[in-house]
Design a protein around this motif. Structure first.
Motif, mmCIF file in Angstrom:
data_model
loop_
_atom_site.group_PDB
_atom_site.id
_atom_site.type_symbol
_atom_site.label_atom_id
_atom_site.label_comp_id
_atom_site.label_asym_id
_atom_site.label_seq_id
_atom_site.Cartn_x
_atom_site.Cartn_y
_atom_site.Cartn_z
ATOM 1 N N UNK A 252 0.836 -1.208 0.000
ATOM 2 C CA UNK A 252 0.000 0.000 0.000
ATOM 3 C C UNK A 252 0.868 1.256 0.000
ATOM 4 N N UNK A 253 0.404 2.279 -0.693
ATOM 5 C CA UNK A 253 1.124 3.552 -0.728
ATOM 6 C C UNK A 253 0.876 4.305 0.574
ATOM 7 N N UNK A 254 1.947 4.803 1.162
ATOM 8 C CA UNK A 254 1.842 5.561 2.401
ATOM 9 C C UNK A 254 1.783 7.049 2.088
ATOM 10 N N UNK A 255 1.552 7.842 3.110
ATOM 11 C CA UNK A 255 1.506 9.290 2.936
ATOM 12 C C UNK A 255 2.884 9.813 2.519
ATOM 13 N N UNK A 256 3.948 9.126 2.941
ATOM 14 C CA UNK A 256 5.295 9.511 2.506
ATOM 15 C C UNK A 256 5.452 9.270 1.008
ATOM 16 N N UNK A 257 4.964 8.102 0.516
ATOM 17 C CA UNK A 257 5.028 7.813 -0.921
ATOM 18 C C UNK A 257 4.283 8.874 -1.726
ATOM 19 N N UNK A 258 3.091 9.238 -1.262
ATOM 20 C CA UNK A 258 2.292 10.233 -1.984
ATOM 21 C C UNK A 258 2.985 11.591 -2.024
ATOM 22 N N UNK A 259 3.642 11.941 -0.924
ATOM 23 C CA UNK A 259 4.324 13.234 -0.868
ATOM 24 C C UNK A 259 5.485 13.282 -1.861
ATOM 25 N N UNK A 260 6.238 12.197 -1.956
ATOM 26 C CA UNK A 260 7.424 12.176 -2.804
ATOM 27 C C UNK A 260 7.126 11.830 -4.255
ATOM 28 N N UNK A 261 5.912 11.364 -4.561
ATOM 29 C CA UNK A 261 5.593 10.880 -5.914
ATOM 30 C C UNK A 261 5.901 11.899 -7.016
ATOM 31 N N UNK A 262 5.442 13.156 -6.930
ATOM 32 C CA UNK A 262 5.736 14.087 -8.029
ATOM 33 C C UNK A 262 7.213 14.430 -8.146
ATOM 34 N N UNK B 185 11.897 25.235 8.112
ATOM 35 C CA UNK B 185 10.921 25.265 7.028
ATOM 36 C C UNK B 185 11.024 23.979 6.236
ATOM 37 N N UNK B 186 9.885 23.352 6.033
ATOM 38 C CA UNK B 186 9.758 22.187 5.154
ATOM 39 C C UNK B 186 8.874 22.625 3.996
ATOM 40 N N UNK B 187 9.347 22.457 2.773
ATOM 41 C CA UNK B 187 8.552 22.915 1.627
ATOM 42 C C UNK B 187 8.729 21.965 0.456
ATOM 43 N N UNK B 188 7.650 21.791 -0.293
ATOM 44 C CA UNK B 188 7.693 21.093 -1.576
ATOM 45 C C UNK B 188 6.782 21.861 -2.524
ATOM 46 N N UNK C 1 11.424 14.615 9.753
ATOM 47 C CA UNK C 1 9.974 14.776 9.590
ATOM 48 C C UNK C 1 9.525 14.236 8.227
ATOM 49 N N UNK C 2 10.229 14.618 7.168
ATOM 50 C CA UNK C 2 9.761 14.339 5.817
ATOM 51 C C UNK C 2 9.962 12.875 5.411
ATOM 52 N N UNK C 3 10.739 12.132 6.181
ATOM 53 C CA UNK C 3 10.950 10.704 5.885
ATOM 54 C C UNK C 3 10.168 9.792 6.826
ATOM 55 N N UNK C 4 9.383 10.375 7.726
ATOM 56 C CA UNK C 4 8.656 9.602 8.730
ATOM 57 C C UNK C 4 7.169 9.506 8.406
#
Length: 427
Positions: free
Chosen positions: A205-215, A350-353, A380-383
Motif C-alpha cells: 500500500x502507498x503511504x503518505x510519505x510515498x504520496x508526498x514524494x511521488x511528483x 521550514x519544510x517545503x515542496x 519529519x519528511x521521511x517519517x
C-alpha cells in the motif's frame, strides 16, 4: 460479435477539421498536470505543433527554436546552452507519461520522435477482432475445438433419427455447445480476475510519505541534494557563516550529514532512486533544471534563500536577524533564543515542496534557522508518523499540491529533539 481496437499510424492532417482536432488534442495535453505547471514545455510543444500544421516544419531547428521560443540571441552557442535539447527531451517524456496515465485511447495522439523537433500525429484506426483477448487465444482455439467435437458427435449419433427428432437433437446440441463455451469463457475471465486481484493484494500500500514524494521522484532516476556549506565565524551566534564560491574547504555539520543519510535511505528504497550531492555555492541554475532537487540548509544555502523568498514563509534577510517570517502577517517571526547558549536554544525549520518557476521543476526544501532544524526537517519528511500529522493538518491529499510548513524543534545539549508543526501553507 466483435470489438474495436486501435492501431496507430503516423497520420498527416488533410482538412480543416483534421487541424482543429489536433489543436483540440493539444489543448487537452497542455491543460494536464504534466504541462500546466510549466512555462517552457507548453511553449515549445505549442510552437512546434502549430508550425507543423502551418507547413513550416522545415524551420523547426534547434537554433530557430532557441531564438523564437526561448528568446536567445541569434548568435547564441547551442553547445553551451542546451535549453532546446533539454526541453524537447522533457516534452517527449511528458507526452509519454500523459498518454500512459490517460486511462483511455484518444482518437489523435501527439508524439515527438527521438532526435527530432517535428511532432508526429497518430490516428486511431478501427479493426475487427475476436471478443476474447489475445492473451487467451489458446483457450479460444480450445473452445472452437470443443464446439466442432460436440457438433460432430451429435450429428453422427443423430443421423439415424427421424427428421423431427433430428431437429430437436440439433437444438439440444446447440444448447450444449453454447453451455460448454459459456463455461469455458467464464473460467478464462475468472482466472484473469483472480490474477489481477492477486497482483493488487500483493502490491504494498502507498503511504503518505510515498504520496508526498511521488511528483518529485516521477521518472527521476537521479535526485540532486544541494547542500549548503559553512565556515567558522566566532562573531555569529551559531559560530558559523555561509561558505561562498571562493571557499576552498567548506564544511557541513553532523546534523546535515544525518539529514543526507535519512534522505538517501528513503530514496534508495523508493524504486532504486540514486542521489547526487552538490554544493549550493558552486551549483549553477542550468544543473538545477536537469533534476528534481532537494535543498538542505537555510542561511548557509544561497538557493534556499532565493527560492523561498516569494513564498509566504521564508527566511528573513541576515541583516534583520536569522529567523523565519510570515509574509502574510508582518512582524510574525520564529527565531532561536539568544538569551541562552546556542546548544540549548530551540530551533525552527521550514519544510517545503513546490513547483518552482525558476528551475521549472519540483523542489523540496529542508532548512532550519540553525543546523538542528535542518536535521529535524529531514526526520519529519521521511517519517510516516510525522507526515500523517501534516496530512491531517492540511485535511486533504498532498500528492500534487504545493505545501510549506513551519516546524519547531527542541534542542538539548546540541542534540536534535522531536519536531512539531507550528503553521502550514498549501496552495
Amino acid at each position: 460479435m466483435s470489438r474495436t481496437s486501435a492501431i496507430r499510424d503516423a497520420w498527416r492532417p488533410q482538412t480543416r477539421q483534421d487541424r482543429e482536432a489536433i489543436l483540440l488534442e493539444l489543448q487537452e495535453v497542455l491543460a494536464s498536470p504534466h504541462f500546466c505547471n510549466s512555462k517552457r514545455y507548453p511553449a515549445l510543444l505549442q510552437y512546434i505543433v502549430e508550425n507543423t500544421l502551418d507547413g513550416k516544419s522545415d524551420l523547426l531547428k534547434e537554433r530557430t527554436l532557441g531564438v523564437e521560443v526561448f528568446d536567445r540571441p541569434p548568435s547564441y552557442d547551442t553547445n553551451a546552452d542546451t535549453v532546446v535539447r533539454y526541453t524537447a527531451g522533457e516534452v517527449r517524456k511528458r507526452l509519454s507519461l500523459y498518454y500512459h496515465e490517460l486511462g483511455r485511447k484518444p482518437v489523435i495522439q501527439i508524439s515527438l520522435p527521438a532526435g527530432s523537433y517535428i511532432p508526429e500525429f497518430l490516428h486511431a484506426q478501427d479493426e475487427t477482432d475476436d471478443p476474447i483477448d489475445h492473451a487467451g487465444s489458446s483457450a479460444t482455439h480450445l473452445a472452437h475445438a470443443d464446439v466442432r467435437e460436440s457438433v460432430g458427435l451429435t450429428l453422427e449419433a443423430d443421423s439415424m433419427l427421424p427428421a423431427a427428432d433430428l431437429r430437436s437433437s440439433a437444438t439440444l446440441s446447440r444448447r450444449r455447445v453454447a453451455g460448454r463455451r459459456f463455461v469455458l469463457i467464464a473460467v478464462i475471465v475468472a482466472t484473469a480476475l483472480a490474477g489481477w486481484a492477486w497482483r493488487y493484494r500483493s502490491a504494498p500500500p502507498r503511504t503518505v510519505v510515498d504520496n508526498f514524494w511521488a511528483p518529485v521522484l516521477r521518472d527521476q532516476p537521479v535526485v540532486m541534494i544541494c547542500i549548503g556549506g559553512s565556515v567558522f565565524a566566532q562573531d555569529h551566534f551559531s559560530g558559523v557563516a555561509t561558505a561562498g564560491k571562493d571557499t576552498d574547504y567548506p564544511f557541513v555539520s553532523m546534523q546535515t550529514v544525518s539529514a543526507v543519510a535519512q534522505l538517501s535511505g528513503l530514496l534508495g528504497h523508493n524504486g532504486g532512486t540514486t542521489t547526487q550531492l552538490q554544493s549550493a555555492a558552486t551549483t549553477p541554475l542550468t544543473e538545477l533544471r536537469e533534476h528534481s532537487v532537494i535543498f538542505l540548509g537555510g542561511y548557509n544555502n544561497q538557493w534556499t534563500l532565493r527560492l523561498l523568498q516569494p513564498l509566504r514563509f521564508h527566511f528573513s534577510p541576515e541583516t534583520v536577524g536569522e529567523s523565519i517570517v510570515d509574509q502574510s502577517q508582518p512582524g510574525r517571526r520564529w527565531e532561536r533564543d539568544h538569551s541562552v547558549p546556542y546548544s540549548s536554544a530551540d530551533d525552527y525549520a521550514l519544510l517545503a515542496r513546490f513547483r518552482d518557476t525558476t528551475t521549472d521543476s519540483w523542489v523540496v526544501v529542508l532548512a532550519g534557522v540553525g543546523r538542528n532544524g535542518t536535521e529535524a526537517a529531514a526526520q519529519f519528511i521521511t517519517s510516516p508518523h510525522y507526515m500523517q500529522l501534516l496530512r491531517d493538518r492540511v485535511g486533504s491529499d498532498l500528492s500534487n499540491r504545493n505545501v510549506e510548513a513551519v516546524l519547531k524543534v527542541n534542542v538539548i545539549d546540541g542534540k536534535t529533539g522531536a519536531p512539531s508543526i507550528l503553521d502550514v501553507n498549501v496552495w
